[in-house]
Design an enzyme around this catalytic site. Structure first.
Site, PDB file in Angstrom:
ATOM      1  N   PRO A   2      36.851  44.610  40.429  1.00  0.00           N
ATOM      2  CA  PRO A   2      37.387  44.600  39.080  1.00  0.00           C
ATOM      3  C   PRO A   2      38.304  45.765  38.753  1.00  0.00           C
ATOM      4  O   PRO A   2      38.053  46.902  39.115  1.00  0.00           O
ATOM      5  CB  PRO A   2      36.142  44.667  38.210  1.00  0.00           C
ATOM      6  CG  PRO A   2      35.045  45.102  39.098  1.00  0.00           C
ATOM      7  CD  PRO A   2      35.552  45.269  40.459  1.00  0.00           C
ATOM      8  N   GLU A   3      39.356  45.467  38.033  1.00  0.00           N
ATOM      9  CA  GLU A   3      40.228  46.460  37.426  1.00  0.00           C
ATOM     10  C   GLU A   3      39.959  46.366  35.922  1.00  0.00           C
ATOM     11  O   GLU A   3      39.042  45.656  35.510  1.00  0.00           O
ATOM     12  CB  GLU A   3      41.685  46.162  37.807  1.00  0.00           C
ATOM     13  CG  GLU A   3      41.860  46.088  39.325  1.00  0.00           C
ATOM     14  CD  GLU A   3      43.255  45.717  39.796  1.00  0.00           C
ATOM     15  OE1 GLU A   3      44.229  46.179  39.184  1.00  0.00           O
ATOM     16  OE2 GLU A   3      43.370  44.975  40.777  1.00  0.00           O
TER      17      GLU A   3
END
Length: 274
Positions: A2-3
């Site tokens: 995830p960003e």
DNA sequence: AATACTACCTGCGTGC
DNA sequence: TGCACGCAGGTAGTAT
């Protein structure tokens, strides 16, 4: 995986699932996930209620009755909400048992994710969070400051944007996207980027991350939010995972190279190193 | 001080 | 079929 957009989406999902829940006990199946002493972690969190959840960069922060719980998903971490009786899936490493027979479970194939409990109100003072740059919003992310910092850096722009000091939230997908948007080569030295392109880059960072949050993040391989939903931003990607596809702007073939150890997608015509 | 390299992990696809 | 190797939404610790 995830960003920022994915972490924000996870946060929103968790808010619908675990706010107001009280931790009865915690099962730790892979202790390295927990940065505290594990028995201390269990003791401290016992009987605490989740009052709110926030995000800073890619870090999630659970605000409990008397503590903050910092959680970073790194590459593959995810949260799942379960009934106590549900089967324990492979790669489940931490289980929060709530007082109402439900559970929040942390799963992580690569085991890179980390959790840490700290004193209430102290999360942002931990050294890894304290050194983070501004959030990528027009209110927090100042163009003048950004411009000044880039001028001081004799370093390729891509790794500079990945290190979370100038601005938070970009990872390997969105950094490639914003550099394409601003027509900057990933290896361009930060102090050599024109004023015009710095302005374009600043805007692209705010804009791209915003649109990705709206889309619920990007699912390339495995990302799902806390409610099990994939994102939709993969439909809007211009370069990431588009190797050998035509550039949406000029039709040239998207290339892939390695920059600072990371796969890097770019248009060799739109993004010339100058 | 700033930059670069490495470790941390598992699983999957590719090529021999 | 098996095995080695490279690759994958990230960061933190260490070396230069």
């Amino acid at each position: 995986m995830p960003e920022l957009p994915e972490v924000e989406t996870v946060k929103r999902g968790l808010e619908t699932l675990v706010l107001g829940k009280t931790i009865e006990s915690i099962e730790i199946l892979w202790p390295r996930i927990i940065e505290n002493d594990t028995s201390e972690f269990q003791t401290i969190l016992h009987q605490q209620t989740i009052e709110s959840i926030s995000r800073r960069g890619k870090f999630l922060i659970f605000h409990l009755t008397n503590s903050d719980l910092i959680s970073h998903l790194r590459m593959e971490g995810k949260y799942e909400f379960h009934a106590k009786t549900d089967e324990i899936k492979k790669h489940t490493h931490v289980i929060f048992q709530f007082s109402d027979q439900t559970q929040l479970r942390y799963l992580d194939v690569r085991k890179f994710g980390r959790m840490k409990v700290v004193e209430k109100g102290q999360a942002l003072l931990q050294k890894n969070l304290a050194s983070l740059g501004p959030e990528p919003t027009k209110e927090e992310f100042d163009l003048k400051v950004f411009t000044q910092q880039l001028k001081k850096k004799q370093k390729a722009i891509k790794p500079l944007l990945l290190d979370q000091k100038l601005v938070v939230g970009l990872g390997n997908i969105y950094v490639d996207e914003v550099l394409w948007q601003a027509k900057i080569h990933p290896l361009q030295l930060a102090n050599t980027i024109s004023k015009t392109k710095v302005i374009a880059l600043h805007q692209a960072i705010i804009d791209t991350l915003n649109r990705a949050v709206q889309a619920g993040g990007t699912t390339i391989r495995s990302y799902v939010d806390a409610t099990g939903h994939t994102g939709a931003f993969q439909q809007q990607l211009n370069v990431y995972a588009q190797t050998n596809q035509p550039c949406p702007r000029c039709g040239s073939i998207i290339s892939k190279m390695k920059v600072a150890g990371r796969g890097t997608h770019y248009c060799p015509v739109c993004q010339k190193e100058v």
